[in-house]
Write a protein that holds these residues in place. Sequence first.
Motif, PDB file in Angstrom:
ATOM      1  N   GLN A  88       0.827  -1.202   0.000  1.00 62.40           N
ATOM      2  CA  GLN A  88       0.000   0.000   0.000  1.00 62.40           C
ATOM      3  C   GLN A  88       0.864   1.256   0.000  1.00 62.40           C
ATOM      4  O   GLN A  88       2.049   1.216   0.336  1.00 62.40           O
ATOM      5  CB  GLN A  88      -0.950  -0.033   1.205  1.00 62.40           C
ATOM      6  N   SER A  89       0.261   2.373  -0.363  1.00 55.53           N
ATOM      7  CA  SER A  89       1.043   3.591  -0.608  1.00 55.53           C
ATOM      8  C   SER A  89       1.761   4.092   0.646  1.00 55.53           C
ATOM      9  O   SER A  89       2.754   4.822   0.536  1.00 55.53           O
ATOM     10  CB  SER A  89       0.132   4.697  -1.169  1.00 55.53           C
ATOM     11  N   ASP A  90       1.290   3.682   1.823  1.00 59.34           N
ATOM     12  CA  ASP A  90       1.958   4.089   3.061  1.00 59.34           C
ATOM     13  C   ASP A  90       2.669   2.914   3.740  1.00 59.34           C
ATOM     14  O   ASP A  90       3.043   3.008   4.915  1.00 59.34           O
ATOM     15  CB  ASP A  90       0.964   4.735   4.028  1.00 59.34           C
ATOM     16  N   SER A  91       2.869   1.815   3.021  1.00 61.63           N
ATOM     17  CA  SER A  91       3.584   0.666   3.610  1.00 61.63           C
ATOM     18  C   SER A  91       4.219  -0.181   2.501  1.00 61.63           C
ATOM     19  O   SER A  91       3.887  -1.346   2.335  1.00 61.63           O
ATOM     20  CB  SER A  91       2.645  -0.190   4.455  1.00 61.63           C
ATOM     21  N   LYS A  92       5.151   0.412   1.771  1.00 57.83           N
ATOM     22  CA  LYS A  92       5.767  -0.285   0.637  1.00 57.83           C
ATOM     23  C   LYS A  92       6.990  -1.075   1.119  1.00 57.83           C
ATOM     24  O   LYS A  92       8.129  -0.607   1.039  1.00 57.83           O
ATOM     25  CB  LYS A  92       6.150   0.715  -0.453  1.00 57.83           C
ATOM     26  N   TYR A  93       6.724  -2.283   1.579  1.00 62.22           N
ATOM     27  CA  TYR A  93       7.793  -3.117   2.129  1.00 62.22           C
ATOM     28  C   TYR A  93       7.933  -4.463   1.412  1.00 62.22           C
ATOM     29  O   TYR A  93       8.733  -5.289   1.827  1.00 62.22           O
ATOM     30  CB  TYR A  93       7.533  -3.396   3.614  1.00 62.22           C
ATOM     31  N   TRP A  94       7.180  -4.691   0.380  1.00 64.90           N
ATOM     32  CA  TRP A  94       7.176  -6.013  -0.261  1.00 64.90           C
ATOM     33  C   TRP A  94       7.950  -5.984  -1.565  1.00 64.90           C
ATOM     34  O   TRP A  94       7.851  -5.028  -2.342  1.00 64.90           O
ATOM     35  CB  TRP A  94       5.739  -6.459  -0.523  1.00 64.90           C
ATOM     36  N   LYS A  95       8.719  -7.043  -1.810  1.00 61.37           N
ATOM     37  CA  LYS A  95       9.464  -7.173  -3.056  1.00 61.37           C
ATOM     38  C   LYS A  95       9.384  -8.622  -3.513  1.00 61.37           C
ATOM     39  O   LYS A  95       9.874  -9.522  -2.828  1.00 61.37           O
ATOM     40  CB  LYS A  95      10.920  -6.750  -2.874  1.00 61.37           C
ATOM     41  N   ARG A 119      13.989  -9.548  -1.308  1.00 57.70           N
ATOM     42  CA  ARG A 119      13.791  -9.083   0.059  1.00 57.70           C
ATOM     43  C   ARG A 119      13.842  -7.563   0.062  1.00 57.70           C
ATOM     44  O   ARG A 119      14.391  -6.954  -0.858  1.00 57.70           O
ATOM     45  CB  ARG A 119      14.837  -9.677   1.006  1.00 57.70           C
ATOM     46  N   ASN A 120      13.297  -6.982   1.100  1.00 59.20           N
ATOM     47  CA  ASN A 120      13.238  -5.535   1.194  1.00 59.20           C
ATOM     48  C   ASN A 120      13.693  -5.089   2.576  1.00 59.20           C
ATOM     49  O   ASN A 120      13.779  -5.905   3.511  1.00 59.20           O
ATOM     50  CB  ASN A 120      11.812  -5.042   0.922  1.00 59.20           C
ATOM     51  N   ASP A 121      13.954  -3.826   2.723  1.00 56.47           N
ATOM     52  CA  ASP A 121      14.404  -3.260   3.991  1.00 56.47           C
ATOM     53  C   ASP A 121      13.209  -3.069   4.910  1.00 56.47           C
ATOM     54  O   ASP A 121      12.296  -2.289   4.614  1.00 56.47           O
ATOM     55  CB  ASP A 121      15.106  -1.922   3.722  1.00 56.47           C
ATOM     56  N   LEU A 122      13.212  -3.781   6.029  1.00 57.28           N
ATOM     57  CA  LEU A 122      12.108  -3.689   6.994  1.00 57.28           C
ATOM     58  C   LEU A 122      12.502  -2.895   8.229  1.00 57.28           C
ATOM     59  O   LEU A 122      11.765  -2.912   9.225  1.00 57.28           O
ATOM     60  CB  LEU A 122      11.668  -5.100   7.426  1.00 57.28           C
ATOM     61  N   SER A 123      13.628  -2.202   8.172  1.00 60.99           N
ATOM     62  CA  SER A 123      14.180  -1.591   9.381  1.00 60.99           C
ATOM     63  C   SER A 123      13.243  -0.586  10.026  1.00 60.99           C
ATOM     64  O   SER A 123      13.247  -0.434  11.262  1.00 60.99           O
ATOM     65  CB  SER A 123      15.530  -0.932   9.071  1.00 60.99           C
ATOM     66  N   ASP A 124      12.449   0.146   9.234  1.00 60.11           N
ATOM     67  CA  ASP A 124      11.548   1.125   9.850  1.00 60.11           C
ATOM     68  C   ASP A 124      10.125   0.598  10.004  1.00 60.11           C
ATOM     69  O   ASP A 124       9.220   1.344  10.381  1.00 60.11           O
ATOM     70  CB  ASP A 124      11.545   2.444   9.078  1.00 60.11           C
ATOM     71  N   LEU A 125       9.932  -0.709   9.758  1.00 66.13           N
ATOM     72  CA  LEU A 125       8.636  -1.324  10.038  1.00 66.13           C
ATOM     73  C   LEU A 125       8.673  -1.801  11.487  1.00 66.13           C
ATOM     74  O   LEU A 125       8.852  -2.978  11.790  1.00 66.13           O
ATOM     75  CB  LEU A 125       8.368  -2.474   9.070  1.00 66.13           C
ATOM     76  N   THR A 126       8.506  -0.857  12.392  1.00 67.62           N
ATOM     77  CA  THR A 126       8.646  -1.109  13.821  1.00 67.62           C
ATOM     78  C   THR A 126       7.467  -1.911  14.352  1.00 67.62           C
ATOM     79  O   THR A 126       6.425  -2.020  13.694  1.00 67.62           O
ATOM     80  CB  THR A 126       8.716   0.220  14.577  1.00 67.62           C
ATOM     81  N   ILE A 155       0.123 -13.322   5.427  1.00 67.47           N
ATOM     82  CA  ILE A 155       0.985 -12.264   4.908  1.00 67.47           C
ATOM     83  C   ILE A 155       1.811 -12.834   3.761  1.00 67.47           C
ATOM     84  O   ILE A 155       2.402 -13.915   3.871  1.00 67.47           O
ATOM     85  CB  ILE A 155       1.905 -11.707   6.005  1.00 67.47           C
ATOM     86  N   GLY A 156       1.864 -12.114   2.650  1.00 68.79           N
ATOM     87  CA  GLY A 156       2.652 -12.542   1.500  1.00 68.79           C
ATOM     88  C   GLY A 156       4.122 -12.204   1.680  1.00 68.79           C
ATOM     89  O   GLY A 156       4.463 -11.057   1.982  1.00 68.79           O
ATOM     90  N   VAL A 157       4.979 -13.191   1.488  1.00 72.41           N
ATOM     91  CA  VAL A 157       6.424 -12.984   1.566  1.00 72.41           C
ATOM     92  C   VAL A 157       7.047 -13.173   0.176  1.00 72.41           C
ATOM     93  O   VAL A 157       7.638 -12.267  -0.384  1.00 72.41           O
ATOM     94  CB  VAL A 157       7.078 -13.926   2.593  1.00 72.41           C
ATOM     95  N   TYR A 158       6.955 -14.384  -0.387  1.00 76.74           N
ATOM     96  CA  TYR A 158       7.405 -14.657  -1.762  1.00 76.74           C
ATOM     97  C   TYR A 158       8.854 -14.265  -1.995  1.00 76.74           C
ATOM     98  O   TYR A 158       9.182 -13.569  -2.952  1.00 76.74           O
ATOM     99  CB  TYR A 158       6.491 -13.962  -2.773  1.00 76.74           C
ATOM    100  N   THR A 159       9.721 -14.713  -1.125  1.00 80.58           N
ATOM    101  CA  THR A 159      11.144 -14.495  -1.349  1.00 80.58           C
ATOM    102  C   THR A 159      11.726 -15.661  -2.135  1.00 80.58           C
ATOM    103  O   THR A 159      11.040 -16.637  -2.433  1.00 80.58           O
ATOM    104  CB  THR A 159      11.882 -14.306  -0.010  1.00 80.58           C
ATOM    105  N   ASN A 160      13.007 -15.573  -2.466  1.00 79.92           N
ATOM    106  CA  ASN A 160      13.653 -16.589  -3.301  1.00 79.92           C
ATOM    107  C   ASN A 160      14.343 -17.626  -2.414  1.00 79.92           C
ATOM    108  O   ASN A 160      15.374 -17.357  -1.811  1.00 79.92           O
ATOM    109  CB  ASN A 160      14.668 -15.920  -4.232  1.00 79.92           C
ATOM    110  N   LEU A 161      13.774 -18.814  -2.360  1.00 84.13           N
ATOM    111  CA  LEU A 161      14.330 -19.899  -1.557  1.00 84.13           C
ATOM    112  C   LEU A 161      15.091 -20.918  -2.395  1.00 84.13           C
ATOM    113  O   LEU A 161      15.600 -21.901  -1.864  1.00 84.13           O
ATOM    114  CB  LEU A 161      13.200 -20.593  -0.791  1.00 84.13           C
TER     115      LEU A 161
END
Length: 318
Positions: free
Chosen positions: A73-80, A84-91, A112-118
């Motif tokens: 969403q426009s105020d929570s762009k943390y998914w890639k 992987r993405n930077d989650l450091s400010d997702l407190t 919750i969707g993750v969909y990383t490369n395993l």
Amino acid sequence: MPTDRITRRSLLGATAALPLVGASQAFSQAQAAQPRRLTVGIATTGFTDRTNAQLAEELKSAKIRTIQLFLTQSDSKYWKYNGRNDLSDLTPDRSKAIADTYRSAGITIHSIGVYTNLIHPDPEERKANLTYFEAMMEVGRQMGVGRFISEAGHYYPPEPHTGLSYDFREEVWKTMVATARELARIADRHDATVLFEPYFGSFFASAKRTRVFLEEVDSPRIRALLDPANLLELNDLDEMFGQLGPWIDCLHGKDRKLHTQRGVPAGQGDLDYRKFVELASQRTPAAPMILEYVGSKDYKQALDHLRATMREVGVSES
């Protein structure tokens, strides 16, 4: 003595069995008469033009009570996707606030969707992606969510290769099994469950291959998400539910034209939605049907198609 002679004892035995037969038939009829229900939800992936608060209100007005949350969403762009993405400010406070936004609108976050490369061949990349997955599980814990969705991932070797494609090499199978077992141990620490989604162009290429994989990993923490549009090219619906039924904790409701790569919203492809809904209500009634590949411009059409199909086959929305 004639073999078809009816004795008093056999007559009494047959008479005594009649109530049991009748009870069995009555039980089967009662089961058939039970109302069939499905939970309908939406994946938030395509709603990139909405804040979480805007989306929660919009879905509430559409009578959607379940979502699969992608942090797009426009105020929570943390998914890639596939990384992987930077989650450091997702407190923790920020995570909880996002979840509360939906819950205050009466909406449950199923997963919750993750969909990383395993499936990446570099051990350090796989390790980093597992660390990212665990970080997403911590975000989920703050949100009160314990299910996480992923594919195996996609990797395309840079060098020319003959023979089997990367996804189907013997060593890749062994590595992915080991990676999934490590992911299961991580999930166990977080009291979480990971659902793998098959797709005909990837490591989980068929319902059978996915079922064999789940059996080999052999962990209650590793389950399945069935998206029939992803397997339409290789399996029919009966095969999908027959192979994966005991492992299915979620369903994706999108569509696909045969012999194409790109999925489309529900009702725009070749998937038999009547049969899909019937099998889902019979075989996996506890698994929510999450509409996917939709956004603010087209979700209502897909939602109307799914709900109309459910009414046609006598399945109620829970």
